[in-house]
Design a protein around this motif. Structure first.
Motif, short mmCIF file in Angstrom:
data_model
loop_
_atom_site.label_atom_id
_atom_site.label_comp_id
_atom_site.label_asym_id
_atom_site.label_seq_id
_atom_site.Cartn_x
_atom_site.Cartn_y
_atom_site.Cartn_z
N VAL A 280 16.41 1.58 5.99
CA VAL A 280 15.90 0.22 5.79
C VAL A 280 15.54 -0.40 7.13
O VAL A 280 14.48 -1.03 7.27
N GLN A 281 16.38 -0.21 8.12
CA GLN A 281 16.08 -0.74 9.46
C GLN A 281 14.82 -0.10 10.02
O GLN A 281 13.99 -0.78 10.64
N GLU A 282 14.65 1.20 9.80
CA GLU A 282 13.44 1.88 10.25
C GLU A 282 12.22 1.34 9.51
O GLU A 282 11.16 1.10 10.10
N ARG A 283 12.36 1.11 8.20
CA ARG A 283 11.26 0.56 7.41
C ARG A 283 10.88 -0.83 7.92
O ARG A 283 9.70 -1.17 7.99
N MET A 284 11.87 -1.62 8.29
CA MET A 284 11.61 -2.95 8.83
C MET A 284 10.79 -2.87 10.12
O MET A 284 9.86 -3.65 10.33
N ALA A 285 11.15 -1.93 10.97
CA ALA A 285 10.44 -1.77 12.24
C ALA A 285 8.99 -1.33 12.02
O ALA A 285 8.06 -1.84 12.66
N VAL A 286 8.78 -0.39 11.10
CA VAL A 286 7.42 0.08 10.81
C VAL A 286 6.60 -1.04 10.19
O VAL A 286 5.43 -1.24 10.53
N SER A 287 7.22 -1.80 9.31
CA SER A 287 6.53 -2.93 8.69
C SER A 287 6.12 -3.95 9.73
O SER A 287 5.02 -4.53 9.65
N ALA A 288 6.96 -4.18 10.73
CA ALA A 288 6.63 -5.13 11.80
C ALA A 288 5.39 -4.66 12.57
O ALA A 288 4.53 -5.48 12.93
N ALA B 202 -0.31 -5.59 13.72
CA ALA B 202 -1.69 -5.10 13.79
C ALA B 202 -2.58 -5.92 12.87
O ALA B 202 -3.72 -6.26 13.24
N ARG B 203 -2.11 -6.24 11.69
CA ARG B 203 -2.90 -7.01 10.74
C ARG B 203 -3.18 -8.41 11.29
O ARG B 203 -4.31 -8.90 11.24
N ILE B 204 -2.14 -9.06 11.83
CA ILE B 204 -2.30 -10.42 12.37
C ILE B 204 -3.23 -10.42 13.58
O ILE B 204 -4.09 -11.28 13.71
N GLU B 205 -3.04 -9.45 14.47
CA GLU B 205 -3.88 -9.38 15.67
C GLU B 205 -5.35 -9.16 15.33
O GLU B 205 -6.24 -9.55 16.08
N SER B 206 -5.59 -8.54 14.17
CA SER B 206 -6.98 -8.30 13.77
C SER B 206 -7.55 -9.47 12.97
O SER B 206 -8.68 -9.41 12.50
N GLY B 207 -6.74 -10.54 12.83
CA GLY B 207 -7.21 -11.72 12.11
C GLY B 207 -6.79 -11.75 10.65
O GLY B 207 -7.19 -12.66 9.92
N GLY B 208 -6.02 -10.79 10.24
CA GLY B 208 -5.59 -10.75 8.84
C GLY B 208 -4.31 -11.55 8.61
O GLY B 208 -3.77 -12.17 9.53
N ARG B 209 -3.86 -11.51 7.39
CA ARG B 209 -2.64 -12.22 7.01
C ARG B 209 -1.43 -11.32 7.24
O ARG B 209 -1.55 -10.10 7.25
#
Length: 103
Positions: free
Chosen positions: A46-54, A59-66
């Protein structure tokens, strides 16, 4: 009000496990050790999943996404529901909440 003190080390194996025989207590104790090890692995995953999700969110936010992609979350919910039934949906919701981060 009196505080109840639990002293598991002073309890017999049958008292700690609720078993009625020493043999059953041994089986339960061994199985509980295995569950504890599995829980440790699950927490790590779960901790690994949290890190990958971050990473994905950044990347999504930096590209202008939500930060959140609702269609992807629906896919995750369906995957867990298909594999585990209704409790799988609740588990997926908890994972998604943990992985959304605190941005």
């Amino acid at each position: 009000m009196t505080a109840v003190t639990r002293t598991t080390s002073a309890q017999t194996p049958t008292e700690r496990t609720g078993a009625r025989t020493e043999e059953a207590a041994d089986v339960i104790s061994g199985a509980r050790e295995r569950i504890d090890a599995l829980d440790d692995r699950i927490i790590g995953l779960v901790q690994e999943r949290m890190a990958v999700s971050a990473v994905i969110q950044d990347a999504r936010i930096e590209s202008g996404g939500r930060r959140v992609n609702l269609s992807r979350e629906m896919e995750v919910l369906a995957h867990y529901s298909d594999a585990l039934g209704k409790p799988g949906t609740a588990l997926a919701m908890t994972l998604l909440e943990l992985c959304r981060g605190r941005i």
